[in-house]
Scaffold this active site. Structure first.
Site, PDB file in Angstrom:
ATOM      1  N   ASP A 343      34.262  45.799  40.252  1.00  0.00           N
ATOM      2  CA  ASP A 343      35.351  44.850  40.060  1.00  0.00           C
ATOM      3  C   ASP A 343      36.572  45.563  39.474  1.00  0.00           C
ATOM      4  OD1 ASP A 343      36.323  41.991  39.742  1.00  0.00           O
ATOM      5  OD2 ASP A 343      36.378  42.644  37.651  1.00  0.00           O
ATOM      6  N   GLU A 379      36.631  47.469  44.504  1.00  0.00           N
ATOM      7  CA  GLU A 379      37.722  46.508  44.656  1.00  0.00           C
ATOM      8  C   GLU A 379      38.966  47.296  44.240  1.00  0.00           C
ATOM      9  OE1 GLU A 379      38.861  41.970  43.381  1.00  0.00           O
ATOM     10  OE2 GLU A 379      38.102  43.296  41.812  1.00  0.00           O
TER      11      GLU A 379
END
Length: 706
Positions: A343, A379
């Site tokens: 993330d 990401e």
């Protein structure tokens, strides 16, 4: 109970069959207490008097699995210098393999006095903090084997542990919403029959439900608020005994591996649940604030935040790097997971304050013999300056391709000037990944994910509808590149409903037949809706749980057919980028590995890419133009395909290319049909040069008949 000196390594609580060694790093500490808790909450403290290289340690005989514990760190409390030690605050072990329960919000959890924020709080936080738990490291993995599915054969299924299983009628009620529910035969069978090769679980590291959300009667449903990088979240465990979530998670992995399905974890190493300078003191802040967090150089009482969550983990610190790498290795070696999606990975790439693809974190990962061998998905952005880094990660990494998502959405909703970029995206995004030596599988292609509209909502809403989140619809992305097909939200208009169903199939077909690695958001194959909520991070309810009883069965069959088609043909799973050149020059003048056509069968020219052509294009994929070789050196060959895209608002008659490309073609996918099968279920064969009608906003896939 006598405390023995113990060892400085490994960090955390390590049970060896006779007792448990406890070790914790803190350069800021002047003293550390190990605190043991009984079932009634009674606390017994042991001073850790041994310290080596800033690691405080001790061994307690007869202390074993199930023992709940925490630490208290004595040291300076000087926020202006970035020091926030407070022995009144019980602290979660950063290396805890299990954590028992959730935070019970109270003022005592904060390191400062609410009435005088510059003053240290003297309230004891122990009654309100979840406890770390000693676990048994042994587990019978039996004959567990990693599937080791190559990227180019992978189809990833992004899922939420609770949302996926909570309403599944085939899973016993006591197992719904749990790791055991994911590993249940009913769930495994759905994934296997669907054809996906990997399940990517949204955060399962132990996380915290924000105080603000709890007061609103909501929760941190998505889990992007980590406080324990080694501990599976206890709220997803079917068994209530402290520490049993570890064994339950392992059993889930073993069951998925037995079905040939990899387990990937969405991990949040970029920030923690402790928030900004006004946040609670739960773990790292009270242990060694300056080591673990990025602080503002001019004012170390403040946190440098590139995540939007109040703090950023200091990946440039050796101790923090060790914490992250130890955690990653633990999940691979002890929990048998097959890879990670990071993330806001750009935050980990920041050396000092700039994003740097050669950052220390990447260097450490590159040389690690364990982590460098599993799937690593970034990401590739964060919220800081220069944080959008799609295409800029090192060669070992793959990336969520946000440009793929945006371009494919724009093409099918009718935005102008997307044809050339659309062509690039479905062919693997060579412009992003080829220059640094990566291949098409560096692109993790997706149209929808947990963050944003579901696939059904993408074609049903122009605007977000997040009123249930308690923020007056201010949260969530306002520019979604969505199109409601003529009516906002629920409707009885048959024409609108038919167009929405067609658009869903167009998106799925494009995704699953593009070069790169496709990722499907859980429930998109069943028509899942969140009723226009594009930010369901706080919705632990039927709004975000999958409605299995309301499943769109034809859409499920359509998705299965596409995954089967992809999996059966290397031409959709190329390991190298297209060149537009013949693969076998010595055999004369063979066809190139791919070719673009206008709808009237002319080869596309440079000028043609700047002309509308009714938002239509044809793509020839040459099955004999694959340059890969088998393990024994033979060149692979496959069927050849034509993909005819009509993104316009009118039906177009495509002219099939000349006979040199193929004498006969068979329709294998038609997105105007509910399951993709040719009209009436009949095999439709057409000849070279023939005209084939392609309905407005639809895609037809043809296979060359040999």
């Amino acid at each position: 109970m006598e405390l023995w000196p113990g060892q400085r390594s490994p960090l955390g609580a390590t049970y060896d069959g006779t007792g448990t060694n406890f070790a914790i790093f803190s350069e800021a500490a002047e003293g550390v207490e190990l605190c043991l808790f009984d079932e009634d909450g009674g606390e017994r403290r042991h001073e850790l008097y041994e310290v080596d290289a800033f690691v405080w340690h001790g061994f307690l005989p007869a202390v074993g699995p199930g023992q709940r514990y925490g630490f208290r760190v004595h040291g300076p409390y000087v926020p202006g210098r970035g020091l926030r030690c407070n022995p009144n605050k019980l602290l979660i072990d950063p290396y805890a393999r299990a954590i028992d329960g959730d935070v019970r919000w109270d003022r005592a959890l904060y390191g400062y006095d609410w009435d005088a924020p510059d003053r240290m709080s003297t309230d004891d936080s122990a009654p309100f903090l979840p406890k770390s738990v000693v676990v048994n490291p042994y587990f019978d993995w039996a004959d567990d084997r990693r599937p080791n599915t190559p990227y180019h054969h992978s189809v990833i299924y992004e899922a939420h542990v609770k949302g996926l299983t909570m309403r599944h009628p085939g899973i016993p009620p006591n197992l719904r919403g749990t790791y055991a529910g994911i590993g249940h035969p009913a769930m495994v069978d759905h994934l296997r029959r669907l054809g996906v090769t990997a399940i990517e679980l949204m955060p399962v590291h132990h996380f915290v439900h924000d105080e603000r959300l709890v007061k609103l009667g909501l929760s941190n449903y998505w889990g992007y608020n980590t406080i324990g990088f080694f501990a599976p979240y206890s709220g997803y465990a079917a068994q209530a005994q402290p520490g049993q979530q570890v064994q339950e998670f392992r059993s889930m992995v073993r069951a998925l591996h037995a079905a040939g399905i990899e387990v990937l974890l969405d991990v949040v190493y970029n920030h923690t649940a402790e928030g900004n300078h006004l946040g609670a003191t739960l773990s790292l802040r009270g242990i060694d604030n300056r080591q673990y967090y990025r602080l503002v150089a001019e004012d170390p009482s403040q946190y440098y935040d590139t995540t939007g969550c109040g703090n950023s983990v200091n990946a440039g610190s050796p101790q923090t790097l060790q914490l992250i790498m130890d955690s990653l290795r633990y999940w691979v070696q002890e929990m048998h997971v097959d890879g990670f999606r990071f993330d806001l990975a750009a935050s980990l790439a920041r050396d000092f304050y700039e994003v740097d693809r050669l950052a220390t974190f990447f260097e450490v990962v590159q040389q690690d013999p364990v982590i460098s061998e599993v799937k690593l998905i970034a990401e590739p952005w964060d919220l800081g300056p220069g944080g959008y880094q799609v295409g800029n990660f090192p060669p070992l990494w793959t990336e969520w391709n946000g440009r793929y998502r945006d371009t494919v959405r724009d093409f099918w909703r009718g935005e102008p000037s997307t044809l050339a970029e659309f062509a690039s995206r479905i062919c693997g995004s060579a412009d992003l990944y080829q220059d640094d030596g990566r291949r098409p599988m560096a692109s993790i292609n997706f149209v929808t994910a947990h963050d944003g509209f579901t696939l059904s909502d993408l074609v049903s809403f122009n605007e977000k509808h997040n009123e249930a989140n308690g923020e007056d619809n201010r949260d969530g992305e306002s520019y979604n590149r969505s199109w409601n097909c003529g009516a906002e939200g629920p409707t009885d208009d048959g024409g609108v409903l038919a167009l929405r169903a067609l658009q869903r199939r167009n998106f799925l077909a494009t995704l699953l037949l593009s070069q790169g690695v496709p990722m499907i958001a859980h429930g998109d194959e069943l028509g899942r809706t969140q009723h226009g909520n594009n930010n369901a991070y706080c919705q632990d309810s039927e709004l975000s749980w999958m409605d299995w009883d309301g499943a769109d069965e034809p859409l499920l069959e359509f998705t299965r057919r596409l995954i089967e088609l992809r999996g059966g043909h290397r031409v959709f799973q190329r390991r190298r980028f297209f060149t537009g050149l013949p693969a076998r020059r010595a055999e004369g003048t063979p066809l190139p590995d791919m070719e673009w056509f206008t709808f009237d069968a002319r080869l596309m020219t440079e000028e043609d890419w700047h002309v509308d052509f009714g938002r239509s294009i044809g793509l020839f994929l040459n099955g004999e133009g694959i340059s890969d070789r088998s393990p024994i050196g033979e060149r692979y060959a496959d069927d050849s395909f034509l993909l005819l895209f009509n993104g316009s608002e009118i039906m177009l008659e495509f002219v099939l290319p000349p006979a040199e490309y193929g004498d006969k073609w068979q329709v294998v996918i038609d997105t105007t049909q509910p399951t993709g099968q040719a009209s009436g279920g009949e095999t439709v064969t057409v000849a070279a040069g023939a005209r084939i009608p392609v309905a407005q906003r639809s895609l037809i896939v043809l296979s060359r008949v040999v």
